[in-house]
Enzyme design. Structure first.
Site, mmCIF file in Angstrom:
data_model
loop_
_atom_site.group_PDB
_atom_site.id
_atom_site.type_symbol
_atom_site.label_atom_id
_atom_site.label_comp_id
_atom_site.label_asym_id
_atom_site.label_seq_id
_atom_site.Cartn_x
_atom_site.Cartn_y
_atom_site.Cartn_z
ATOM 1 N N ASP A 11 0.908 -1.140 0.000
ATOM 2 C CA ASP A 11 0.000 0.000 0.000
ATOM 3 C C ASP A 11 0.943 1.184 0.000
ATOM 4 O O ASP A 11 1.572 1.474 1.024
ATOM 5 C CB ASP A 11 -0.879 -0.001 1.258
ATOM 6 N N HIS A 12 1.087 1.830 -1.141
ATOM 7 C CA HIS A 12 2.215 2.777 -1.236
ATOM 8 C C HIS A 12 2.062 3.963 -0.278
ATOM 9 O O HIS A 12 3.027 4.645 0.036
ATOM 10 C CB HIS A 12 2.474 3.223 -2.683
ATOM 11 N N HIS A 66 -5.805 2.803 0.914
ATOM 12 C CA HIS A 66 -4.975 3.912 1.412
ATOM 13 C C HIS A 66 -5.629 4.675 2.569
ATOM 14 O O HIS A 66 -4.985 4.982 3.573
ATOM 15 C CB HIS A 66 -4.676 4.918 0.299
HETATM 16 O O1 LIG Z 1 -3.197 3.923 -5.692
HETATM 17 C C1 LIG Z 1 -3.526 4.957 -6.244
HETATM 18 O O2 LIG Z 1 -2.973 6.111 -5.811
HETATM 19 C C2 LIG Z 1 -2.952 7.252 -6.653
HETATM 20 C C3 LIG Z 1 -2.675 8.444 -5.739
HETATM 21 O O3 LIG Z 1 -1.416 8.265 -5.157
HETATM 22 P P1 LIG Z 1 -0.553 9.523 -4.682
HETATM 23 O O4 LIG Z 1 0.673 8.924 -4.116
HETATM 24 O O5 LIG Z 1 -0.320 10.372 -5.893
HETATM 25 O O6 LIG Z 1 -1.384 10.268 -3.675
HETATM 26 C C4 LIG Z 1 -4.255 7.439 -7.388
HETATM 27 O O7 LIG Z 1 -4.110 8.484 -8.343
HETATM 28 C C5 LIG Z 1 -4.607 6.169 -8.103
HETATM 29 O O8 LIG Z 1 -5.882 6.325 -8.722
HETATM 30 C C6 LIG Z 1 -4.654 5.007 -7.162
HETATM 31 O O9 LIG Z 1 -4.785 3.802 -7.891
#
Ligand SMILES: O=C1O[C@H](COP(=O)(O)O)[C@@H](O)[C@H](O)[C@H]1O
Ligand SMILES: NC(=O)C1=CN([C@@H]2O[C@H](COP(=O)(O)OP(=O)(O)OC[C@H]3O[C@@H](n4cnc5c(N)ncnc54)[C@H](OP(=O)(O)O)[C@@H]3O)[C@@H](O)[C@H]2O)C=CC1
Length: 508
Positions: free
Chosen positions: A179-180, A242
């Protein structure tokens, strides 16, 4: 660090190019990769080793946070990269890969530690896991680990099925579910800040906190991901994973020197204490939105249903806001408001903690000028922490004057989320990965929302691109006497509240 073979499914894909290669390169420069490290890139395309290395180099030059200037260093990094054609359904491709890996392990006298990274569509996860097992790739005398990208399932049942399937090849302690958001430096700091600051520990409860607001606003629209996004919406794309991870990281109470096991145990406890949402209550606790045409940073943009490959009739959610309650001794009666959406006014991910104002209730002084204390964690695009306090205005005696104490890191060499996560997985540290229990409990909590959305039991509110989402999202807080902090409609309030600012920037 132990010698490792990094086996990358989806090596020709977008994620590998934009995130994984730059992360590996930066770890290499920082000497955080094992001394003996080989990468086997996989995909259906016929690509020679040379062409593969050239494409990795191109991705580094395009996406790495560091400039690639030292050719010798770069060549040394790329020398560990090889490519093998592999179609996920072709068993013979796995056999061939096993032969290549074993040969390389023998040549370099490497311990047979294998990291399998699935940077491919979720429809392939089960087939790959089965074939890793059946081909013998997973039968190594060293360790084996699986890094797996989201989405982890489409709903509660499919997530359970997937997990059961993966567990036939990998033990839970071998699975690193990415989960990045858990790799973002500020999110990782939440744990440390809480563990090492008695001041925060003392305040971290319903005694002092009025409400918590977790926001992840994006300016981008659906982009080229219509096929994926129209099936998942904001609820599956961002909220189930997230946003609930941010909630867990914020709400846990950690004793000093907590281990990764403690962190996971406490996160699970938070999820278990979340008050469940019955389908009939979804409408009063959840706002579903979809963007119409509007303008983002002065540029006109089309509405969601006019985006390429999105059906005109789509009822997909591009925005979700929700009110949640954690029913435990720490958080009972503290509402947690969560919102996320696409095509909003600005890109901002932050957590705002609004403190109670007991004095305001108790004293009769005219203190309309006083604002609540706020503790704000800016997660991205800027990283920082600020605290809003009240003081007296020396020029207008009797009036309060808010001050903001700001800490912003201006380091340019902060590792990116994927660097942190790959580094941790190579070390076998699961702290910032999603444990199956958390994933299952998240899907369980979200399932009534999925059902209600599917049955259209919740209205779809439209909002203009470039706004802060539908008005109903404001109403969700207004019912409790609160408002979203830092939206432009409260800008006056925020400007008034600004008063003096004490900024602390650091290079440390
Ligand atoms: O996992 C995802 O995250 C991005 C947003 O990530 P961020 O690090 O730029 O806040 C999101 O745009 C994407 O739709 C989603 O799959
Ligand atoms: N891109 C992003 O920013 C993010 C992506 N993700 C997730 O990461 C994963 C990968 O995404 P992304 O890189 O964008 O996807 P892409 O479509 O860009 O790449 C898909 C990769 O899968 C390979 N592939 C497709 N079919 C097969 C097959 N039958 N056999 C073997 N390999 C195959 C492709 O290689 P080839 O064509 O050579 O076969 C390609 O390397 C997905 O699960 C996605 O949800 C998660 C977060 C963010």
């Amino acid at each position: 660090m132990e010698a490792t073979t990094f086996v990358l499914f989806g090596a020709t894909g977008d994620l590998a190019k934009r995130k994984i290669y730059p992360a590996l390169y930066n770890l290499f420069i920082d000497q955080k990769l094992p001394q003996s490290f080989s990468v086997f890139g996989l995909g259906r395309r016929e690509v020679s080793d040379e062409a593969f290395r050239a494409s990795v180099e191109h991705s580094l030059r395009t996406f790495s946070r560091r400039e690639v200037s030292d050719q010798e260093q770069l060549n040394s990094f790329l020398s560990g990269f090889r490519y093998s054609v592999l179609d996920v359904g072709h068993k013979e491709d796995y056999k061939k890969l096993l032969g290549m890996i074993e040969q390389r392990e023998k040549e370099l006298d490497l311990a047979p530690n294998r990291m399998f990274y699935l940077s491919v569509g979720p429809e392939f996860f089960e087939t790959i896991a089965t074939n890793i097992k059946e081909s013998g790739l997973g039968a190594t005398s060293g360790w084996k680990r699986l890094m797996i990208e989201k989405p982890f399932g489409h709903d509660l049942q499919s997530a359970r099925d997937l997990n059961e399937h993966l567990s036939k090849t990998f033990e839970e302690n071998e699975v690193f579910r990415i989960d990045h958001y858990l790799g973002k430096p500020m999110v990782q700091k939440l744990e440390v800040l809480q563990q090492s600051n008695p001041v925060l520990q003392a305040l971290w409860s319903n005694r002092y906190i009025a409400n918590v607001q977790i926001t992840a606003n994006e300016t981008v629209g659906v982009e080229e991901r219509a096929g994926y996004y129209d099936k998942v919406g904001a609820v599956r794309d961002m909220f189930q994973n997230h946003m609930l991870q941010l909630l867990m990281m914020l709400a846990i109470h950690l004793p000093k020197n907590s281990t990764s096991k403690d962190v996971r145990f406490k996160k699970k406890m938070v999820m278990e204490s979340l008050e469940p949402l019955e389908k009939e209550h979804v409408q009063s606790h959840v706002v579903r939105g979809q963007y119409d045409a509007g303008s983002i940073q002065g540029k006109p943009v089309v509405g969601y249903t006019s985006e390429p490959s999105i059906p005109q009739s789509s009822m997909n959610d591009t925005f979700i806001a929700a009110r949640l309650q954690i029913d435990d001794v720490f958080w009972r009666d503290v509402p947690f408001y969560i919102r996320t959406g696409k095509r909003l006014k600005e890109k901002s991910t932050r957590i705002v903690i609004e403190f109670k104002e007991p004095l305001k209730q108790q004293t009769k002084v005219n203190d309309d000028t006083r604002v609540p204390n706020l503790l704000v964690f800016e997660i991205s695009p800027n990283e920082g922490i600020s605290l809003q306090l009240n003081t007296r205005d020396p020029q207008h005696k009797g009036e309060f004057k808010p001050i903001q104490i700001d800490f912003h890191s201006i380091r340019s060499d902060v590792p990116e989320a994927y660097e942190n996560l790959i580094h941790d997985a190579l070390h076998g540290d699961p702290t910032f990965f999603a444990h199956w229990d958390e994933v299952e409990l998240s899907w369980k909590w979200v399932q009534p929302i999925l059902n209600a959305f599917q049955e259209n039991a919740v209205p779809l509110h439209h909002y203009s691109a470039g706004s802060y989402g539908p008005a109903e999202s404001d109403a969700l807080l207004a019912r409790d006497g609160y408002h979203w902090w830092f939206d432009s409609k409260t800008e006056k309030e925020n400007t008034d509240a600004k008063g003096e600012q004490y900024a602390y920037h650091t290079n440390h």
